[in-house]
Design a protein around this motif. Sequence first.
Motif, PDB file in Angstrom:
ATOM      1  N   ALA A 478       0.829  -1.204   0.000  1.00  0.00           N
ATOM      2  CA  ALA A 478       0.000   0.000   0.000  1.00  0.00           C
ATOM      3  C   ALA A 478       0.866   1.257   0.000  1.00  0.00           C
ATOM      4  CB  ALA A 478      -0.942  -0.004   1.195  1.00  0.00           C
ATOM      5  N   LEU A 479       2.003   1.203   0.703  1.00  0.00           N
ATOM      6  CA  LEU A 479       2.928   2.341   0.662  1.00  0.00           C
ATOM      7  C   LEU A 479       3.435   2.560  -0.753  1.00  0.00           C
ATOM      8  CD1 LEU A 479       5.122   1.981   3.896  1.00  0.00           C
ATOM      9  CD2 LEU A 479       2.976   3.217   3.576  1.00  0.00           C
ATOM     10  N   ASP A 480       3.792   1.469  -1.429  1.00  0.00           N
ATOM     11  CA  ASP A 480       4.268   1.591  -2.812  1.00  0.00           C
ATOM     12  C   ASP A 480       3.184   2.179  -3.711  1.00  0.00           C
ATOM     13  OD1 ASP A 480       6.774   0.539  -2.229  1.00  0.00           O
ATOM     14  OD2 ASP A 480       6.175  -1.516  -2.668  1.00  0.00           O
ATOM     15  N   ALA A 481       1.929   1.783  -3.451  1.00  0.00           N
ATOM     16  CA  ALA A 481       0.833   2.274  -4.281  1.00  0.00           C
ATOM     17  C   ALA A 481       0.587   3.764  -4.087  1.00  0.00           C
ATOM     18  CB  ALA A 481      -0.448   1.493  -3.972  1.00  0.00           C
ATOM     19  N   ALA A 482       1.010   4.307  -2.953  1.00  0.00           N
ATOM     20  CA  ALA A 482       0.759   5.725  -2.658  1.00  0.00           C
ATOM     21  C   ALA A 482       1.901   6.635  -3.087  1.00  0.00           C
ATOM     22  CB  ALA A 482       0.508   5.904  -1.165  1.00  0.00           C
ATOM     23  N   THR A 483       3.083   6.079  -3.334  1.00  0.00           N
ATOM     24  CA  THR A 483       4.233   6.929  -3.634  1.00  0.00           C
ATOM     25  C   THR A 483       4.066   7.655  -4.960  1.00  0.00           C
ATOM     26  OG1 THR A 483       5.389   5.059  -4.642  1.00  0.00           O
ATOM     27  CG2 THR A 483       5.830   5.488  -2.318  1.00  0.00           C
ATOM     28  N   GLY A 484       4.712   8.806  -5.066  1.00  0.00           N
ATOM     29  CA  GLY A 484       4.668   9.595  -6.289  1.00  0.00           C
ATOM     30  C   GLY A 484       4.522  11.074  -5.996  1.00  0.00           C
ATOM     31  N   VAL A 485       4.350  11.855  -7.058  1.00  0.00           N
ATOM     32  CA  VAL A 485       4.255  13.314  -6.974  1.00  0.00           C
ATOM     33  C   VAL A 485       2.799  13.735  -7.120  1.00  0.00           C
ATOM     34  CG1 VAL A 485       4.973  15.496  -8.008  1.00  0.00           C
ATOM     35  CG2 VAL A 485       6.580  13.583  -7.889  1.00  0.00           C
ATOM     36  N   TYR A 486       2.381  14.690  -6.291  1.00  0.00           N
ATOM     37  CA  TYR A 486       0.999  15.150  -6.260  1.00  0.00           C
ATOM     38  C   TYR A 486       0.949  16.679  -6.355  1.00  0.00           C
ATOM     39  CZ  TYR A 486      -0.190  10.529  -4.290  1.00  0.00           C
ATOM     40  OH  TYR A 486      -0.355   9.179  -4.074  1.00  0.00           O
ATOM     41  N   ARG A 487      -0.166  17.162  -6.920  1.00  0.00           N
ATOM     42  CA  ARG A 487      -0.464  18.594  -6.862  1.00  0.00           C
ATOM     43  C   ARG A 487      -1.421  18.822  -5.696  1.00  0.00           C
ATOM     44  NH1 ARG A 487      -2.653  19.336 -11.598  1.00  0.00           N
ATOM     45  NH2 ARG A 487      -4.824  19.137 -10.877  1.00  0.00           N
ATOM     46  N   LEU A 488      -1.065  19.758  -4.828  1.00  0.00           N
ATOM     47  CA  LEU A 488      -1.855  20.062  -3.640  1.00  0.00           C
ATOM     48  C   LEU A 488      -2.415  21.471  -3.743  1.00  0.00           C
ATOM     49  CD1 LEU A 488      -2.752  19.337  -0.695  1.00  0.00           C
ATOM     50  CD2 LEU A 488      -0.609  20.385   0.063  1.00  0.00           C
ATOM     51  N   GLN A 489      -3.724  21.580  -3.602  1.00  0.00           N
ATOM     52  CA  GLN A 489      -4.385  22.885  -3.602  1.00  0.00           C
ATOM     53  C   GLN A 489      -5.322  22.959  -2.397  1.00  0.00           C
ATOM     54  OE1 GLN A 489      -7.920  24.257  -6.178  1.00  0.00           O
ATOM     55  NE2 GLN A 489      -6.155  25.077  -7.314  1.00  0.00           N
ATOM     56  N   LEU A 490      -5.197  24.037  -1.634  1.00  0.00           N
ATOM     57  CA  LEU A 490      -6.102  24.290  -0.511  1.00  0.00           C
ATOM     58  C   LEU A 490      -7.183  25.261  -0.967  1.00  0.00           C
ATOM     59  CD1 LEU A 490      -3.592  24.707   2.456  1.00  0.00           C
ATOM     60  CD2 LEU A 490      -4.454  22.621   1.382  1.00  0.00           C
ATOM     61  N   ARG A 491      -8.418  24.996  -0.554  1.00  0.00           N
ATOM     62  CA  ARG A 491      -9.531  25.852  -0.933  1.00  0.00           C
ATOM     63  C   ARG A 491     -10.142  26.471   0.320  1.00  0.00           C
ATOM     64  NH1 ARG A 491     -10.698  25.398  -6.149  1.00  0.00           N
ATOM     65  NH2 ARG A 491     -12.735  26.424  -5.873  1.00  0.00           N
ATOM     66  N   ARG A 492     -10.419  27.765   0.248  1.00  0.00           N
ATOM     67  CA  ARG A 492     -11.007  28.511   1.356  1.00  0.00           C
ATOM     68  C   ARG A 492     -12.369  29.033   0.955  1.00  0.00           C
ATOM     69  NH1 ARG A 492     -11.289  33.877   0.417  1.00  0.00           N
ATOM     70  NH2 ARG A 492      -9.875  34.803  -1.119  1.00  0.00           N
ATOM     71  N   GLY A 493     -13.167  29.415   1.962  1.00  0.00           N
ATOM     72  CA  GLY A 493     -14.475  29.981   1.673  1.00  0.00           C
ATOM     73  C   GLY A 493     -14.383  31.378   1.085  1.00  0.00           C
TER      74      GLY A 493
END
Length: 699
Positions: A478-493
Motif C-alpha cells: 500500500a505504501l508503494d501504491a501511494a508513492t509519487g508526486v501530487y499537486r496540492l491545492q487548498l480551498r477557502r471559503g
Amino acid sequence: MIHPHRSPDAHRHRALPHRAGQVVCPLTSETEQLRLSIMTNMKRFLPGTGMLMLLAVLAGCNGKEDFSDVDLPGCPAGGLCEEQPSGDVLVEFVGPRFINLGYRCGTSVSRISGEPQEIGGRIVPAGAALCPEGVNTVDFFLGDGLYLGNSLLIGRAALPQTAILTQVGEDGTNWGLVRLTVADIVNTARRLPASDNRVRNRAALLMALDSDPATDDVEIHPALQGRDGLINMRYIELVQGNSLETEDYTDFTNAWAPLLTALAEEDDLPVTYVFPDEATVTQRTAYGMDLTRSGLFSMVFQESELAILELIGTDKQRADEYIGALEGSLLVLPTGEALGLVNVLLSYFPGGTEEAETEQDTITFQRGAGLNNELALQNMTLQGLMNTDVSTNLTMTGRMLGDFLYNGVKGQNGTDVGLNMPGMSYTPEAADFGRINGTFLGTSSADMLLKDPDPAPVGLPMRIARSGLGASSIDQDALDAATGVYRLQLRRGCTALEQPDGALCTALEEKNKVNYPQEYQIDDDEEADPITFTFVSDTPRGNDGTGPDEMLIEIRRVGEHAIIFAGQSGACPSNNSATDFPVGYVSRTFVEAGVPASVNVVMLMTGDASEQDNLYQFGTEIQGRIDVQDGSRPMYRLSDESFDDQVAAQWIDSYLPVKYYQGLNLGEDETMTNDQSQTLLSYVQGSVDLTYLGATCPP
C-alpha cells in the motif's frame, strides 16, 4: 483566540472514565500472596484543555500477608486459576505482534489472540492483551501463568493510570490503548535500543518460536503454552538456569537451542525452528519502535491557571514578576523528525504593578529536531516567527517514558511520573524530565522562576503527551501504491464581497460544507457573541492567502516508511535533504482482498523559522485518506463513511489567521470590517484538493 471547527471523524483520544475498585497485585515467583489496594482520590487529566495535569493519588499494595508456607488444595481465594481475560484497556505489541503470547495484568490472564474475540459482550481486536483499568503492570510470559504454574517471564510493562489514549473498536465501543515493543518491557518504562542484548535476546527467542514464519506476526506454537505445554511440563530441563540477559548472541542461542529442538519434536507442522540472525532481530524490533514513536503530541507549560497553581510551593514556582505560558502541537515522523507550532505568551508585572506588559508569538522547531530511537528529545530548538520586538530561542530537553514526557516536579502528593506510572521499574534520571531553557519572549527562562539559582534539573517544567497515533502495522504494498508526486491545492471559503464573482468562486457541494468554519471568536471573552458567517462557495486559498494556488508534494519511500516531502517555494521536491521539507507521513494503510485500497496521511507544514517563506502553506495541518485505486488518487476525509461518500479532506491553520490579524495593524479602538472578519475566518480551515501527477516530477 480562534476556535476552528474540528473534523467530527478525526482520530480523538480522551481519558477513560474512572472506576474505583479492587486491584490484584502481581504474584511473586513461587509465592501466592493475597493483597488488596484501594485507589483513592483519583482525578483524570482535565478534559477539553489538553492539559497534562497529573493529580492522582494511589495507594499501593500492602503486601503484609505471606501465604508462601501454606499449601491449599484446589484454588485458593483470590488465586488466578483459569484463563479469564477482562478489562477496558488494550495492550498491543508493534513490530511484530506476538500471537499466543501469555499475559497477566491484575485478574486478567490469557493469551494474545490472532483473531477478534467476544469478551464481556465486546469485540476485542486481534493482537491485543486485555487489561483492567487501574492495573499498574502487565506481564508477558511463555508457559503457564496460572496458580502453581511454571512460566518464563519475557517482560513487564508499566501501565499509565490516567489519560490513557482511546480508540473506537469495530463494535463502536471505546477502548483504552497502550502500544509497546520488546524494547519497552525490559526496563519499563524506559525504552532501550533495539541492539541492547536484553531486548535482542527476548525478541530473538520469540521470533525463533514462530510457527508461521510466512506472516508478519510471530505466532507462538500452542504446544509451548498452558498447563500441558512444554514450558510448564519440562521447565527444569528446558528453562531453569537459562538467561535472557546473555551478552554474547551465540552463547544465548546455544543455551536456548534445546527448547527449539523440543518444540520441533512436538510440532506436526513443516516448520524449522531456528534463531534469526542478529541483524534481522534488530531490524524488526527497530521498525516497531519507529511506528510507536510517530504520531501527534501536545506540549504544555503553565497553559492554565490551574497549571500555575500546581507549581506553587515547589522548586519550579514562578517568579512574582512573570507569568509565562506555552502550548502547542507536535508531529513526529517514523524517522524521528519532529514538526510543530507552539504558542508562547509572557506577561511582565514591573515592580509588582497590576498592569502587565504582555508579549506573545508563534514559534517553530529548527531542522533536525526530533525523538531519537530511545525517545529522548534531540535538537529541539525553537525560534519565533512573528514577534519582531522581542526574540525567542528555546531548547526543550527530556525523554518520553511511554506516551508521556513528565516534568518530575515534586508536589504535595509526589511527582507526576510516580503518580501516573506506579508500576515502573526504571528510576528516572534528571535528564529525563521535560525542561525548557533559553530566551522566552526576550526574558531568560531562569528569571521566570522564583528560586535563584534555578534548581536542577534546570529550566521551566514542561510536559508532552501523545494525542494521536497511526496504525500498529503498515502494508508495504500500500505504501508503494501511494508513492509519487501530487499537486496540492487548498480551498477557502469566499467572503460576501467575493461570492458574486463566478470566475473566482465555485458553489460548495453540500457534503463538503462540513470543512468550512461557521463562526470564530477573536477575544478571550467567552461570554461575547461570536461573529458568524456561512460560506456557500470557495476558491483556491493560495500560499499565504494571496500567493500561488498550488504546490507540489511527494510521497517517498524512506526505508519501510512513506514520508511526505514539499519542495522549495511550491516546486517539486528535488530529493535533496538539505532543501526538501519533510512535512508528513503515511500513518495507516487499508487493503481489500489483498489489494491496496487507501492510505491515511497526516501533514504539518512547518520548518525552520528562517525558511518559513520558502515552504508554501506554512502552518497548515492536513489529515486525509488517499484513494490509491483511483487513477487521480484524490484525498477524502478519514472515516469510512466520509471516504465512501467522497467528502473532501480538510485543512486547518492556526498560523495564517494570526499572521493576517497582526498584519492589519488595528489601533486600540479599531475593529475589523466584515470583509476582514470573513477573510480571517476563511483562513482557519477548508477543503483539500489533491491530484496524482506521476512517479516523477512533471517537466
